[in-house]
Scaffold this active site. Structure first.
Site, short mmCIF file in Angstrom:
data_model
loop_
_atom_site.label_atom_id
_atom_site.label_comp_id
_atom_site.label_asym_id
_atom_site.label_seq_id
_atom_site.Cartn_x
_atom_site.Cartn_y
_atom_site.Cartn_z
N TRP A 1 0.88 -1.17 0.00
CA TRP A 1 0.00 0.00 0.00
C TRP A 1 0.92 1.23 0.00
CZ3 TRP A 1 -5.22 1.69 0.90
CH2 TRP A 1 -6.18 0.69 0.78
N HIS B 1 -11.51 2.72 9.89
CA HIS B 1 -10.55 1.71 9.49
C HIS B 1 -9.13 2.04 9.97
CE1 HIS B 1 -10.67 -1.74 6.57
NE2 HIS B 1 -9.38 -1.67 6.81
N THR C 1 -13.38 6.69 7.35
CA THR C 1 -14.03 5.75 8.27
C THR C 1 -13.09 5.45 9.44
OG1 THR C 1 -13.11 3.76 7.26
CG2 THR C 1 -15.12 4.67 6.26
N VAL D 1 2.83 2.56 5.42
CA VAL D 1 2.27 3.92 5.53
C VAL D 1 0.76 3.81 5.62
CG1 VAL D 1 1.97 6.13 4.35
CG2 VAL D 1 4.17 4.94 4.20
N LEU D 2 0.22 4.25 6.75
CA LEU D 2 -1.23 4.28 6.93
C LEU D 2 -1.71 5.72 6.81
CD1 LEU D 2 -1.39 1.76 9.85
CD2 LEU D 2 -2.82 1.58 7.82
N ILE D 3 -2.68 5.93 5.94
CA ILE D 3 -3.21 7.29 5.77
C ILE D 3 -4.69 7.28 6.11
CG2 ILE D 3 -3.57 9.19 4.13
CD1 ILE D 3 -1.07 8.23 2.65
N PHE E 1 9.23 -0.48 14.64
CA PHE E 1 7.91 0.00 14.20
C PHE E 1 8.12 1.08 13.13
CE2 PHE E 1 4.15 2.88 15.01
CZ PHE E 1 3.18 2.01 14.55
C1 DLZ Z 1 -7.74 -1.43 3.95
C2 DLZ Z 1 -6.59 -0.52 4.08
C3 DLZ Z 1 -6.77 0.87 4.11
C4 DLZ Z 1 -8.12 1.49 4.04
N1 DLZ Z 1 -5.74 1.70 4.19
C5 DLZ Z 1 -4.47 1.20 4.26
C6 DLZ Z 1 -3.36 2.07 4.36
O1 DLZ Z 1 -3.44 3.30 4.34
N2 DLZ Z 1 -2.13 1.49 4.46
C7 DLZ Z 1 -1.93 0.12 4.48
O2 DLZ Z 1 -0.80 -0.33 4.60
N3 DLZ Z 1 -3.00 -0.70 4.37
C8 DLZ Z 1 -4.24 -0.22 4.26
N4 DLZ Z 1 -5.32 -1.06 4.16
C9 DLZ Z 1 -5.07 -2.51 4.02
C10 DLZ Z 1 -4.93 -3.25 5.37
O3 DLZ Z 1 -3.70 -2.96 5.98
C11 DLZ Z 1 -5.00 -4.77 5.13
O4 DLZ Z 1 -4.10 -5.11 4.11
C12 DLZ Z 1 -6.39 -5.23 4.73
O5 DLZ Z 1 -7.35 -4.80 5.65
C13 DLZ Z 1 -6.45 -6.78 4.64
O6 DLZ Z 1 -6.16 -7.38 5.90
#
Ligand code: DLZ
Length: 219
Positions: free
Chosen positions: A30, A149, A147, A141-143, A174
């Site tokens: 991602w 999530h 929602t 990287v989580l953005i 981490f």
């Molecule tokens: C579903 C999801 C979303 C909405 N956003 C991210 C993100 O910003 N970064 C990331 O690494 N993964 C995201 N995922 C996917 C989840 O980490 C995961 O792969 C799925 O929920 C399947 O388990």
């Protein structure tokens, strides 16, 4: 504001020699443009600042951040079994995708494409057996979206990564950015247009070496 205030990671005061270490990087697919900068930063730092041998850095990928703790745990277990068997390739044919094709000239993975470590480059453990990974860096990287999530994944991933480290006795860094928007993520990967950001992968590379040396420290 203090005059000598240093925002961010203060370098270690002693030399952190990583020449005998084996490091695993697991990264997400991602947000790969940003993830690539972070992986590159971590890898370059370990090689250029800490003398980690390129062939002793293995890079694997998973779909998203939620999968990072499971992959770290599984690959650590595989590497420990294979090291005890004396295998030079610590991952073998575990079915994860190879890591990103980074622009730097060093190898990205020994899983399928890269040559296994040479006897000169390979790290050996006690009694002639080989040495499993000394540290893992989980990079993603989580953005935040619209929602909940983001909140659930951030919580699960941070707890999961800490658990793998404490349960295995192998430090797991981490390396997950948890950002409110893309601009924040770009800046923390040193990829912002203004060039004022800082690549946190650099700190994660140094952190992995420091913690691996701590793990290996004898009384
Ligand atoms: C579903 C999801 C979303 C909405 N956003 C991210 C993100 O910003 N970064 C990331 O690494 N993964 C995201 N995922 C996917 C989840 O980490 C995961 O792969 C799925 O929920 C399947 O388990």
């Amino acid at each position: 504001m203090l005059d000598d205030f240093h925002k961010g990671l203060e370098p270690a005061t002693t030399t952190q020699d990583g020449s005998a270490l084996r490091i695993l990087i697991v990264h997400t697919r991602w947000n790969t443009a940003i993830v690539q900068g972070l992986v590159d930063g971590a890898k370059k730092t370990m090689i250029e600042q800490h003398n980690v041998k390129p062939e002793n850095i293995v890079i694997e990928s998973v779909p998203g951040a939620y999968e990072l703790p499971f992959a770290a745990k599984k690959l650590l277990e595989v590497s420990q079994i294979r090291a005890a068997e004396g295998a030079s390739d610590l991952i073998g044919n575990v079915n994860l995708l190879d890591g990103l094709n980074l622009s730097s000239p060093t190898t990205t993975s020994t899983t399928s494409a890269g040559a296994p470590p040479t006897s000169a480059g390979a790290a050996t453990g006690a009694k002639g057996s080989r040495q499993a990974f000394d540290a893992v860096i989980c990079i993603g990287v989580l953005i935040k979206g619209s929602t909940m999530h983001f909140e659930y994944i951030c919580e699960a991933v941070s707890q999961g990564i800490m658990r793998v480290g404490l349960d295995s006795g192998v430090p797991v860094i981490f390396g997950v950015l948890t950002c409110l928007n893309e601009e924040q993520a770009l800046s923390r990967a040193g990829l912002d247009k203004a060039g004022k950001g800082h690549n946190h992968g650099i700190d994660w590379g140094s952190g992995a070496v420091e913690m691996a040396l701590l793990k290996n420290r004898t009384l």
